[in-house]
Design a protein around this motif. Structure first.
Motif, PDB file in Angstrom:
ATOM      1  N   THR A 259       0.829  -1.193   0.000  1.00  0.00           N
ATOM      2  CA  THR A 259       0.000   0.000   0.000  1.00  0.00           C
ATOM      3  C   THR A 259       0.873   1.255   0.000  1.00  0.00           C
ATOM      4  OG1 THR A 259      -0.044   0.115   2.419  1.00  0.00           O
ATOM      5  CG2 THR A 259      -1.730  -1.243   1.345  1.00  0.00           C
ATOM      6  N   ALA A 260       0.206   2.404  -0.080  1.00  0.00           N
ATOM      7  CA  ALA A 260       0.926   3.678  -0.003  1.00  0.00           C
ATOM      8  C   ALA A 260       1.633   3.805   1.345  1.00  0.00           C
ATOM      9  CB  ALA A 260      -0.041   4.837  -0.209  1.00  0.00           C
ATOM     10  N   GLN A 261       1.023   3.233   2.393  1.00  0.00           N
ATOM     11  CA  GLN A 261       1.665   3.276   3.707  1.00  0.00           C
ATOM     12  C   GLN A 261       2.953   2.460   3.707  1.00  0.00           C
ATOM     13  OE1 GLN A 261      -1.551   2.679   3.170  1.00  0.00           O
ATOM     14  NE2 GLN A 261      -2.553   4.451   4.137  1.00  0.00           N
ATOM     15  N   ASP A 262       2.940   1.315   3.003  1.00  0.00           N
ATOM     16  CA  ASP A 262       4.153   0.505   2.894  1.00  0.00           C
ATOM     17  C   ASP A 262       5.253   1.280   2.177  1.00  0.00           C
ATOM     18  OD1 ASP A 262       2.990  -1.753   4.131  1.00  0.00           O
ATOM     19  OD2 ASP A 262       2.036  -2.313   2.245  1.00  0.00           O
ATOM     20  N   ALA A 263       4.870   1.975   1.110  1.00  0.00           N
ATOM     21  CA  ALA A 263       5.849   2.762   0.365  1.00  0.00           C
ATOM     22  C   ALA A 263       6.399   3.899   1.228  1.00  0.00           C
ATOM     23  CB  ALA A 263       5.214   3.317  -0.908  1.00  0.00           C
ATOM     24  N   ALA A 264       5.515   4.528   2.007  1.00  0.00           N
ATOM     25  CA  ALA A 264       5.961   5.634   2.865  1.00  0.00           C
ATOM     26  C   ALA A 264       6.955   5.153   3.915  1.00  0.00           C
ATOM     27  CB  ALA A 264       4.752   6.277   3.550  1.00  0.00           C
ATOM     28  N   ALA A 265       6.794   3.889   4.345  1.00  0.00           N
ATOM     29  CA  ALA A 265       7.704   3.341   5.352  1.00  0.00           C
ATOM     30  C   ALA A 265       9.120   3.194   4.816  1.00  0.00           C
ATOM     31  CB  ALA A 265       7.182   1.985   5.828  1.00  0.00           C
ATOM     32  N   ASP A 266       9.273   3.203   3.496  1.00  0.00           N
ATOM     33  CA  ASP A 266      10.590   3.059   2.887  1.00  0.00           C
ATOM     34  C   ASP A 266      11.255   4.400   2.589  1.00  0.00           C
ATOM     35  OD1 ASP A 266      10.925   0.295   2.864  1.00  0.00           O
ATOM     36  OD2 ASP A 266       9.720   0.058   1.064  1.00  0.00           O
ATOM     37  N   GLU A 267      10.644   5.503   2.998  1.00  0.00           N
ATOM     38  CA  GLU A 267      11.237   6.802   2.729  1.00  0.00           C
ATOM     39  C   GLU A 267      12.611   6.926   3.382  1.00  0.00           C
ATOM     40  OE1 GLU A 267      10.406   9.325   0.712  1.00  0.00           O
ATOM     41  OE2 GLU A 267       8.900   7.925  -0.037  1.00  0.00           O
ATOM     42  N   GLY A 268      12.741   6.351   4.578  1.00  0.00           N
ATOM     43  CA  GLY A 268      14.039   6.387   5.247  1.00  0.00           C
ATOM     44  C   GLY A 268      15.090   5.616   4.480  1.00  0.00           C
ATOM     45  N   LEU A 269      14.671   4.528   3.848  1.00  0.00           N
ATOM     46  CA  LEU A 269      15.590   3.734   3.034  1.00  0.00           C
ATOM     47  C   LEU A 269      16.038   4.524   1.813  1.00  0.00           C
ATOM     48  CD1 LEU A 269      16.902   0.921   2.681  1.00  0.00           C
ATOM     49  CD2 LEU A 269      14.865   0.249   1.386  1.00  0.00           C
ATOM     50  N   ILE A 270      15.109   5.246   1.207  1.00  0.00           N
ATOM     51  CA  ILE A 270      15.452   6.067   0.047  1.00  0.00           C
ATOM     52  C   ILE A 270      16.453   7.155   0.438  1.00  0.00           C
ATOM     53  CG2 ILE A 270      14.549   7.723  -1.630  1.00  0.00           C
ATOM     54  CD1 ILE A 270      11.982   6.091  -1.711  1.00  0.00           C
ATOM     55  N   ARG A 271      16.191   7.822   1.570  1.00  0.00           N
ATOM     56  CA  ARG A 271      17.103   8.885   1.999  1.00  0.00           C
ATOM     57  C   ARG A 271      18.507   8.332   2.265  1.00  0.00           C
ATOM     58  NH1 ARG A 271      12.446  10.474   4.900  1.00  0.00           N
ATOM     59  NH2 ARG A 271      13.248   9.477   6.799  1.00  0.00           N
ATOM     60  N   ALA A 272      18.560   7.166   2.896  1.00  0.00           N
ATOM     61  CA  ALA A 272      19.866   6.563   3.189  1.00  0.00           C
ATOM     62  C   ALA A 272      20.588   6.179   1.910  1.00  0.00           C
ATOM     63  CB  ALA A 272      19.677   5.341   4.085  1.00  0.00           C
ATOM     64  N   PHE A 273      19.832   5.660   0.946  1.00  0.00           N
ATOM     65  CA  PHE A 273      20.426   5.297  -0.338  1.00  0.00           C
ATOM     66  C   PHE A 273      20.980   6.530  -1.037  1.00  0.00           C
ATOM     67  CE2 PHE A 273      19.794   4.848  -4.985  1.00  0.00           C
ATOM     68  CZ  PHE A 273      20.678   3.814  -5.238  1.00  0.00           C
ATOM     69  N   GLN A 274      20.240   7.641  -0.981  1.00  0.00           N
ATOM     70  CA  GLN A 274      20.680   8.837  -1.685  1.00  0.00           C
ATOM     71  C   GLN A 274      21.795   9.570  -0.939  1.00  0.00           C
ATOM     72  OE1 GLN A 274      16.823  10.718  -2.575  1.00  0.00           O
ATOM     73  NE2 GLN A 274      17.044   9.927  -4.670  1.00  0.00           N
ATOM     74  N   ASP A 275      22.014   9.229   0.328  1.00  0.00           N
ATOM     75  CA  ASP A 275      23.215   9.716   0.994  1.00  0.00           C
ATOM     76  C   ASP A 275      24.458   9.168   0.304  1.00  0.00           C
ATOM     77  OD1 ASP A 275      21.820  11.129   2.872  1.00  0.00           O
ATOM     78  OD2 ASP A 275      21.962   9.602   4.443  1.00  0.00           O
ATOM     79  N   VAL A 276      24.339   7.917  -0.161  1.00  0.00           N
ATOM     80  CA  VAL A 276      25.454   7.252  -0.832  1.00  0.00           C
ATOM     81  C   VAL A 276      25.450   7.548  -2.329  1.00  0.00           C
ATOM     82  CG1 VAL A 276      26.562   5.013  -1.253  1.00  0.00           C
ATOM     83  CG2 VAL A 276      25.346   5.417   0.903  1.00  0.00           C
ATOM     84  N   HIS A 277      24.251   7.670  -2.902  1.00  0.00           N
ATOM     85  CA  HIS A 277      24.109   7.886  -4.344  1.00  0.00           C
ATOM     86  C   HIS A 277      23.202   9.098  -4.596  1.00  0.00           C
ATOM     87  CE1 HIS A 277      26.013   4.030  -5.266  1.00  0.00           C
ATOM     88  NE2 HIS A 277      25.261   3.484  -4.322  1.00  0.00           N
ATOM     89  N   PRO A 278      23.694  10.302  -4.326  1.00  0.00           N
ATOM     90  CA  PRO A 278      22.857  11.501  -4.493  1.00  0.00           C
ATOM     91  C   PRO A 278      22.445  11.742  -5.934  1.00  0.00           C
ATOM     92  CG  PRO A 278      25.150  12.089  -4.091  1.00  0.00           C
ATOM     93  CD  PRO A 278      25.048  10.623  -3.854  1.00  0.00           C
ATOM     94  N   ASP A 279      23.126  11.087  -6.870  1.00  0.00           N
ATOM     95  CA  ASP A 279      22.819  11.287  -8.283  1.00  0.00           C
ATOM     96  C   ASP A 279      21.739  10.336  -8.791  1.00  0.00           C
ATOM     97  OD1 ASP A 279      24.583   9.188  -7.778  1.00  0.00           O
ATOM     98  OD2 ASP A 279      25.324   9.187  -9.838  1.00  0.00           O
TER      99      ASP A 279
END
Length: 459
Positions: free
Chosen positions: A47-67
Motif C-alpha cells: 500500500t501507499a503506507q508501505d511505500a511511505a515506510a521506505d522513505e528512510g531507506l530512500i534517503r539513506a540510499f541517496q546519501d550514498v548515491h545523491p545522483d
C-alpha cells in the motif's frame, strides 16, 4: 518489451475480468507526478503506507548515491499472483518499473521473461559482495538461480516451522517436541492434546496454500507434487563465494508433474487420516491471517508458520512465553520448505546500473536494518536475526534460521514459470484429497496429475 505468451495474456485477461481497486491510470502509474522522469522506479506489493515506510531507506540510499533519484511505487495485490499479473500489465502497457520486489512464487516467471541476470554485476563487484554472501545461507542464493544465472539477492525468507501453544502442551502433560521428532510423534501429540482439551479446541490447524499447506508434508517425505530436479551450472558463483558447497546447482527445476509418486500418496493419506480422526482441520483457504487471533486465544494447539508470525502474535497481545516453535516433524527426511523475497532488475529498464546499486544497498547491513525494523520475516542475513527476534520472539526463535543449517537440503516452494496455473491445480485438488474417504485420495491425485500436465505444457 519482452514477449508475453498466450498463457500470460490470458492471465492478464483474467486479472482484468476480476477487476482491481485501481483505475488504469493508477495501475500503470500514469497519474504519479514525474512518472516519465529519470527516477529509478521500484515496485513493491503493498500500500501507499508501505511505500511511505521506505522513505528512510530512500534517503539513506541517496546519501550514498545523491545522483540517483528513487521513487517507490506500491501496487497492491490480493496475493503474489495478483501482484505479478499487475506487473505484467505494466509491461504490456510499456510502463514497466525498473526494479520489482519478487517472492519465490515469481522468481522463475521473471527470470524466464522479464528479469535481468545479475551474473556480470556480481562478478564485477565480487570483492564488495563477499561479506554479503558470507552472511547468507547458500540455500537462499540457490533459490534465486535459474538455468545457472542469479536473478535476485535475497532480503528475507520464511521456512515452514511448527508453532505450538505452550498451554496446550502443558494441559496434555507434554514437553516441547524434540528437534528430530517424526510424523508418528506428531500424530501421538495431537491425540494427547485432543484427549486433554475441552470446548472448541483444535489440535492442528492448517491452510490450503502453496506455502505451509501440503508442501511441507511432501518435503518431509522426500518428494513433491512436481518432480524435484535442478539445473546444471552456477559454478561461477559457488566456486567464488561458497567453495565448500559441492552439491549446489544452477537453480531448482520443476518441469514434470509428480502427483503419481507413491510418496505423494503417502503424505496425502497421512493428512486425510488426521482429519478423519478429527485431529486436524480441513485446510482453510487463504493466507491464514485469521489464525493469529485464534491461536493467540488458545483454541489451536499447533499450526505451520514462519518467523513472520512473531510480529503478528506480538501485535495480537500474545506474550512470547505463551507459545514456542519447533522444526517440522520428519518422516523419510526432515527437509523443510521456504519462501524468500528480493528485488529483480527488469530487462526493459534503461537504468540497470542504478538499479544494481539499489540492490546492493538494500542487502547491505545498513540497508537491511533500515528496511526491516520488526520481526515480520527472517532476514536473509544470519547476523541480523538476533536483533529482530530476541526482544519479542519465542524461546526457540533460533529455529527460524537454524532450519537452513540443520537441514541443508531445505528448498523453496515449487514455483516454475507457470506457478500461477500450477498453484491453482494443486489447491483445487487438495481439499478433495484430504477431506473425503481414503478412496478419494487416489482419485484426487489422479486429477491433480492431469491438471499439472496441462498447467506445465509449454506453448
Amino acid at each position: 518489451m519482452p514477449e508475453l505468451s498466450r498463457r500470460a495474456a490470458l492471465g492478464l485477461g483474467a486479472a482484468a475480468a476480476l477487476g482491481t481497486a485501481l483505475s488504469w491510470r493508477r495501475l500503470t502509474g500514469l497519474d504519479i507526478e514525474g512518472r516519465r522522469s529519470d527516477a529509478l522506479t521500484i515496485a513493491l506489493n503493498g500500500t501507499a503506507q508501505d511505500a511511505a515506510a521506505d522513505e528512510g531507506l530512500i534517503r539513506a540510499f541517496q546519501d550514498v548515491h545523491p545522483d540517483i533519484p528513487v521513487r517507490i511505487t506500491p501496487i497492491q495485490g490480493t496475493d503474489w499472483s495478483d501482484f505479478f499479473a499487475k506487473i505484467l500489465t505494466l509491461v504490456a502497457a510499456g510502463t514497466a518499473p525498473d526494479v520489482v520486489m519478487v517472492a519465490t512464487e515469481g522468481t522463475q516467471l521473471f527470470a524466464e521473461r522479464l528479469a535481468q541476470p545479475l551474473d556480470e554485476y556480481v562478478r564485477r563487484d565480487r570483492d564488495e559482495l563477499r561479506e554479503f554472501f558470507a552472511d547468507v545461507h547458500p540455500s537462499l542464493i540457490e533459490a534465486f538461480m535459474y538455468q545457472g544465472s542469479l536473478f535476485q539477492l535475497p532480503l528475507s525468507f520464511n521456512a515452514a516451522n511448527m508453532f505450538f501453544s505452550r498451554q496446550a502442551l502443558e494441559t496434555a502433560g507434554l514437553d516441547r517436541p524434540a528437534d528430530d521428532w517424526t510424523w508418528d510423534d506428531f500424530h501421538e501429540l495431537l491425540r494427547a492434546m485432543r484427549s486433554a482439551a475441552t470446548g472448541t479446541f483444535r489440535p492442528f490447524f492448517w491452510t490450503n496454500r502453496m506455502w505451509g499447506g501440503i508442501v511441507p508434508w511432501l518435503y518431509t517425505n522426500g518428494t513433491s507434487f512436481l518432480k524435484p530436479e535442478r539445473f546444471t551450472g552456477g559454478d561461477w558463483l559457488w566456486q567464488e563465494f561458497y567453495p565448500d558447497e559441492h552439491d549446489r546447482s544452477g537453480g531448482h527445476r520443476w518441469e514434470q508433474p509428480n502427483a503419481d509418486d507413491p510418496a505423494v500418496l503417502e503424505a496425502f493419506e497421512f493428512m486425510q487420516e488426521l482429519i478423519a480422526e478429527d485431529l486436524g482441520s480441513s485446510p482453510a483457504s487463504g493466507g491464514g491471517n485469521e489464525l493469529v487471533s485464534r491461536f493467540s486465544t488458545g483454541v489451536i494447539g499447533m499450526t505451520p508458520s514462519g518467523g513472520y508470525w512473531v510480529n503478528g502474535l506480538s501485535e495480537a497481545g500474545m506474550a512470547k512465553d505463551q507459545y514456542d516453535v519447533a522444526y517440522f516433524p520428519g518422516h523419510r527426511t526432515q527437509q523443510h520448505q521456504f519462501g524468500a523475497s528480493g528485488y529483480a532488475i527488469m530487462k526493459s529498464s534503461e537504468r540497470k546500473d542504478a538499479a544494481w546499486e539499489w540492490l546492493k544497498f538494500v542487502v547491505s547491513p545498513r540497508g537491511m536494518r533500515i528496511a526491516q525494523t520488526k520481526p515480520d520475516s527472517n532476514s536473509a542475513r544470519r547476523s541480523y536475526n538476533a536483533e529482530l527476534y530476541a526482544p519479542t520472539g519465542p524461546e526457540h526463535w533460533g529455529v527460524f534460521y537454524d532450519t537452513l543449517d540443520r537441514f541443508p537440503t531445505t528448498a523453496p516452494i515449487p514455483a516454475p514459470p507457470q506457478e500461477a496455473a500450477v498453484e491453482t491445480a494443486l489447491l483445487k485438488n487438495v481439499l478433495n484429497a484430504v477431506t473425503g474417504s481414503r478412496e478419494n485420495v487416489r482419485t484426487a491425485l489422479s486429477n491433480l496429475q492431469r491438471d499439472l500436465e496441462l498447467a506445465l505444457a509449454r506453448e
